[in-house]
Design a protein around this motif. Structure first.
Motif, PDB file in Angstrom:
ATOM      1  N   SER A  30       0.827  -1.208   0.000  1.00  0.00           N
ATOM      2  CA  SER A  30       0.000   0.000   0.000  1.00  0.00           C
ATOM      3  C   SER A  30       0.861   1.258   0.000  1.00  0.00           C
ATOM      4  CB  SER A  30      -0.931   0.001   1.219  1.00  0.00           C
ATOM      5  OG  SER A  30      -0.187  -0.069   2.428  1.00  0.00           O
ATOM      6  N   THR A  31       1.984   1.202   0.701  1.00  0.00           N
ATOM      7  CA  THR A  31       2.918   2.336   0.699  1.00  0.00           C
ATOM      8  C   THR A  31       3.525   2.522  -0.687  1.00  0.00           C
ATOM      9  OG1 THR A  31       3.462   1.914   3.013  1.00  0.00           O
ATOM     10  CG2 THR A  31       4.982   3.294   1.780  1.00  0.00           C
TER      11      THR A  31
ATOM     12  N   ALA B 159       0.933   4.079  -2.954  1.00  0.00           N
ATOM     13  CA  ALA B 159       0.741   5.491  -2.623  1.00  0.00           C
ATOM     14  C   ALA B 159       1.886   6.353  -3.127  1.00  0.00           C
ATOM     15  CB  ALA B 159       0.582   5.647  -1.100  1.00  0.00           C
TER      16      ALA B 159
ATOM     17  N   THR C  59      -7.830  -1.086  -8.482  1.00  0.00           N
ATOM     18  CA  THR C  59      -6.745  -0.210  -8.046  1.00  0.00           C
ATOM     19  C   THR C  59      -7.192   1.235  -7.845  1.00  0.00           C
ATOM     20  OG1 THR C  59      -6.131   0.124 -10.366  1.00  0.00           O
ATOM     21  CG2 THR C  59      -4.931  -1.575  -9.133  1.00  0.00           C
TER      22      THR C  59
ATOM     23  N   ARG D 296     -10.086   4.084  -4.100  1.00  0.00           N
ATOM     24  CA  ARG D 296     -10.029   5.345  -3.342  1.00  0.00           C
ATOM     25  C   ARG D 296     -10.631   6.503  -4.119  1.00  0.00           C
ATOM     26  NH1 ARG D 296      -3.906   5.353  -0.712  1.00  0.00           N
ATOM     27  NH2 ARG D 296      -4.165   3.504   0.615  1.00  0.00           N
TER      28      ARG D 296
END
Length: 498
Positions: free
Chosen positions: A325-326, A329, A357, A360
């Motif tokens: 996830s990092t 981001a 993907t 968000r």
């Protein structure tokens, strides 16, 4: 007078609802001959293969075996008739041993009906010896590389003493030496009188191995002819209906600052002291033999696997160890090697797979904005020319090449700063392969840093600005585009001086 074909179809047609997969297709497979089946994804190759294998019943047309009409009511009938199929994607039972996978349902028995494990082991060992591979029959299938899974599938097919061997992209994940080994086995089978139907998107393999070729386009028969006298350009023209300007449309780009920096990355027993940079605007190829550690490095960089030492930075920002996830981001994207197991949710729709993907950006107040998701997915499906009936269909209904395009779409939709692509064109036809290459080149021109892992040396040489080569878990060479040749890359990949 020539003997009748071992297996043939005449005037075969097959539809699925309103979708016509095959129309009036004929094919003849002769003993001692390797026959290529060519065509783009969606041309009907998979449907034809499954019809020959008894999976599908034709709507019209006739199958003949040794000149006599035959009807396959299921795969068991085809197998009993001596037709063995090696499908594009391995289908092994992960918790069983390699030998048990090969002889599933056919294990030799001892008294009282018990499985003779010693005989199973010996038979599997004999098959691997015939294939000239060093694979432990007692090893669990779980954790095998794609290449080793394919070898197990080949051994399984050979265990049936098949008279007709249908090979669907058997070399897609194999290196040059492994392909040469496989071709040696195929030639031996031909000499013993087997008929081979060979499907590959690598045209050089078709010309090296086969004597005849049948080309399909949009479900129809274009030509069935000897390969002698044909060129690769001739075959491409038959497949795509147009001239293919170039397969590797590499653009000259302005290389910028470092986007991905890997320093002394180590995972004990897997890879050691790996350091490299990828700059904005360049495509860096990562080459090496299967098992060299290329995919494992990519998985560690993205955070899927934890590393034991080293650092990874994206645009100057250090990534956390083992945190995908990092990485996402920070602008990192990874297109994995095994699309079915790692890249897609097979029962989920095409639309939802592409949208995974971007959750968000398509969630509003805790609720999914289905309109935004569909618009985003449709846009990328069109850009990558995914062939489907409805965007709401399960991605598992697509051909292998179209599944790969959905994986690419899923990650390209994130607008990544760094894109890692592991075998990006495995199982993709020549026309689509050129489009994927063009897309990667355009992304680099837009400033994306691309790390491309590939077992296809012409792809590496045609697309990479620099070639990094791994051997037994270590980087052994960095070769600029101007000096990169098949000889220099293979020398480094086998541990010799480049």
């Amino acid at each position: 007078m020539r003997e009748p074909p071992v297996l043939a179809v005449q005037g075969l047609s097959k539809s699925f609802g309103a979708v016509r997969a095959l129309h009036d297709v004929s094919l003849e497979l002769y003993a001692g001959e390797a026959h290529a089946l060519a065509g783009e994804n969606g041309a009907g190759k998979s449907t034809l293969i499954k019809t020959l294998a008894g999976v599908h019943r034709p709507d019209t047309g006739e199958l003949t075996l040794d000149g006599s009409p035959v009807v396959f009511h299921g795969p068991g009938d085809a197998r009993d008739a001596g037709v063995a199929v090696i499908y594009q994607e391995p289908t092994l039972f992960p918790d069983l041993s390699v030998a048990e996978n090969i002889f599933m349902g056919r294990q030799p028995r001892r008294s009282l009906g018990r499985v003779d494990h010693k005989a199973v082991h010996a038979a599997a060992e004999a098959l691997f010896k015939r294939l000239a591979v060093d694979l432990d029959p007692d090893q669990p299938a779980r954790g095998l590389s794609i290449a080793d899974q394919q070898i197990v599938e080949i051994a399984k097919a050979l265990s049936f003493d098949a008279r007709v061997l249908i090979m669907d992209e058997p070399t897609a994940a194999l290196t040059g030496s492994e392909v040469a080994r496989l071709f040696g086995v195929v030639r031996t089978l031909r000499e013993q009188g087997a008929a081979v139907l060979f499907i590959s998107h690598r045209l050089e393999e078709i010309f090296e191995l086969c004597q005849r070729v049948t080309t399909l386009r949009d479900g129809g028969l274009i030509a069935s002819e000897p390969l002698e006298g044909l060129t690769e350009d001739d075959l491409v023209r038959r497949m795509v209906g147009r001239d293919l300007d170039e397969l590797y449309p590499k653009q000259d780009t302005q290389v910028g600052e470092v986007a991905l920096s890997v320093r002394r990355l180590t995972r004990e027993g897997v890879f050691t002291d790996v350091s490299f940079d990828v700059r904005r605007g360049e495509i860096v190829g990562l080459a090496g033999l299967v098992g060299a550690g290329r995919s494992e490095v990519a998985r560690a960089v993205f955070g899927i696997d934890k590393w034991d030492a080293g650092t990874v930075e994206v645009q100057g920002k250090a990534l956390l160890n083992g945190a995908p996830s990092t990485a996402m981001a920070a602008g990192l994207a990874l297109v994995p090697e095994d699309r079915r197991a790692q890249g897609l949710v097979m029962d989920m729709s095409i639309e939802r797979n592409i949208g995974l993907t971007g959750l968000r950006t398509t969630v509003r107040a805790g609720l999914m904005d289905r309109g935004a998701e569909r618009s985003r997915s449709l846009d990328w499906a069109v850009r990558l020319q995914v062939k489907y009936a409805r965007i709401a269909d399960a991605v598992g209904t697509l051909s292998g090449g179209n599944q790969q395009k959905v994986v690419l779409a899923k990650w390209l939709a994130t607008r990544p700063q760094v894109l890692i692509v592991d075998e990006p064109t495995r199982g993709i036809d020549v026309g689509t392969k050129a489009e994927v290459h063009r897309l990667l080149s355009e992304l680099a021109a837009e400033g994306v840093a691309v790390l491309m892992i590939s077992s296809d040396l012409p792809e590496i040489l045609g697309m990479a600005d620099r070639v990094l080569v791994m051997h037994e878990g270590r980087l052994t060479a960095e070769i600029p585009r101007a000096r990169a040749t098949e000889e220099s890359v293979m020398a480094a990949a086998t541990g010799r001086t480049a």
